[in-house]
Design a protein around this motif. Structure first.
Motif, PDB file in Angstrom:
ATOM      1  N   ILE A  77     107.558  98.299 -30.611  1.00  0.00           N
ATOM      2  CA  ILE A  77     108.624  98.982 -31.346  1.00  0.00           C
ATOM      3  C   ILE A  77     108.439  98.788 -32.842  1.00  0.00           C
ATOM      4  CG2 ILE A  77     111.104  99.004 -31.806  1.00  0.00           C
ATOM      5  CD1 ILE A  77     111.515  98.188 -28.866  1.00  0.00           C
ATOM      6  N   ARG A  78     108.116  97.564 -33.254  1.00  0.00           N
ATOM      7  CA  ARG A  78     107.968  97.260 -34.682  1.00  0.00           C
ATOM      8  C   ARG A  78     106.765  97.961 -35.293  1.00  0.00           C
ATOM      9  NH1 ARG A  78     108.816  91.288 -36.738  1.00  0.00           N
ATOM     10  NH2 ARG A  78     108.527  92.538 -38.620  1.00  0.00           N
ATOM     11  N   ARG A  79     105.667  98.019 -34.549  1.00  0.00           N
ATOM     12  CA  ARG A  79     104.451  98.568 -35.129  1.00  0.00           C
ATOM     13  C   ARG A  79     104.306 100.072 -34.898  1.00  0.00           C
ATOM     14  NH1 ARG A  79      99.337 100.239 -34.779  1.00  0.00           N
ATOM     15  NH2 ARG A  79      97.884  99.421 -36.340  1.00  0.00           N
ATOM     16  N   MET A  80     104.628 100.538 -33.685  1.00  0.00           N
ATOM     17  CA  MET A  80     104.353 101.917 -33.303  1.00  0.00           C
ATOM     18  C   MET A  80     105.579 102.822 -33.264  1.00  0.00           C
ATOM     19  SD  MET A  80     101.079 101.754 -32.767  1.00  0.00           S
ATOM     20  CE  MET A  80      99.717 100.778 -32.113  1.00  0.00           C
ATOM     21  N   GLY A  81     106.777 102.214 -33.187  1.00  0.00           N
ATOM     22  CA  GLY A  81     107.986 103.030 -33.114  1.00  0.00           C
ATOM     23  C   GLY A  81     108.423 103.290 -31.682  1.00  0.00           C
ATOM     24  N   TRP A  82     109.598 103.887 -31.565  1.00  0.00           N
ATOM     25  CA  TRP A  82     110.194 104.116 -30.251  1.00  0.00           C
ATOM     26  C   TRP A  82     109.446 105.123 -29.386  1.00  0.00           C
ATOM     27  CZ3 TRP A  82     113.410 101.272 -27.572  1.00  0.00           C
ATOM     28  CH2 TRP A  82     114.238 100.364 -28.250  1.00  0.00           C
ATOM     29  N   PRO A  83     108.980 106.276 -29.921  1.00  0.00           N
ATOM     30  CA  PRO A  83     108.279 107.234 -29.049  1.00  0.00           C
ATOM     31  C   PRO A  83     107.066 106.615 -28.355  1.00  0.00           C
ATOM     32  CG  PRO A  83     108.896 108.288 -31.104  1.00  0.00           C
ATOM     33  CD  PRO A  83     109.183 106.825 -31.279  1.00  0.00           C
ATOM     34  N   PHE A  84     106.243 105.889 -29.126  1.00  0.00           N
ATOM     35  CA  PHE A  84     105.076 105.230 -28.549  1.00  0.00           C
ATOM     36  C   PHE A  84     105.501 104.214 -27.493  1.00  0.00           C
ATOM     37  CE2 PHE A  84     102.352 101.494 -28.407  1.00  0.00           C
ATOM     38  CZ  PHE A  84     101.103 102.037 -28.160  1.00  0.00           C
TER      39      PHE A  84
END
Length: 205
Positions: A77-84
């Motif tokens: 979540i921190r690095r790639m975000g919610w969609p990923f």
């Protein structure tokens, strides 16, 4: 401005395309897992740890694969975000479930260990590429490696190599030398498939 100078933005995948990719990619990975499990072979990363625990405890591979991935979603979540993260979580769930479903529809009575290790890893490598092209992964060490690389702690490739080496070293205690060799060859082939085909500067989409 010539056409060669015009750079078009790559089109993003639609939701139904991502869903189709999740099913196809995880079906291939999970069937590769079945071949490795049937032959008693191993692989690296979180899947390798799940195999080790499966062989030691005889608990379903899918259970360990799902549980071992849970701590890494915070980093995702921190690095790639919610969609990923959502797509990756969905992919992990599918592999965990499909790896337990495949034996309900197919039973392999005789399987050469080298064939299983090599072809199983080929299937897994191609399945990974399908998932990567749709901006998702199967979580685990990949996410941790990218996170630590961003923080300047260690290169992602080096950490991945260290983890895979530790997993394969631990397997010396539970698999034969022949199976170890087959697993190493298979893991090398899978990593080559990913290295050659997962090149953002070469492929779009």
């Amino acid at each position: 401005m010539s056409n060669s100078q015009v750079m078009e933005e790559p089109l993003t995948h639609r939701i139904y395309e991502d869903c189709f990719a999740i099913v196809i990619g995880t079906s291939m990975v999970s069937f590769g897992v079945i071949l490795l499990k049937q032959a008693g072979a191993l692989t690296g990363s979180i899947a390798g740890l799940a195999f080790l625990l499966h062989y030691l405890t005889h608990t379903a591979f899918g259970v360990f694969f799902f549980l071992l991935n849970l701590p890494f979603y915070y980093l995702a979540i921190r690095r790639m975000g919610w969609p990923f993260t959502i797509k990756t979580f969905s992919a992990v769930v599918c592999v965990s479930v499909f790896s337990e479903w495949h034996p309900l529809f197919i039973h392999i009575d005789q399987l050469n260990p080298f064939y299983a290790a090599i072809f199983g890893n080929i299937l897994m490598g191609v399945g990974f590429i399908v998932l990567f092209r749709h901006k998702m992964s199967l979580g685990g060490i990949n996410v941790l490696a990218l996170y630590l690389q961003d923080r300047g702690i260690i290169k992602a490739g080096k950490l991945q190599m260290i983890i895979d080496t530790c997993v394969l070293f631990a397997s010396f205690f539970i698999v034969s030398k022949e199976m170890m060799l087959a697993s190493l060859i298979g893991a090398f082939i899978m990593n080559m498939i990913i290295t050659i085909n997962h090149r953002p500067e070469r492929y779009l989409g």
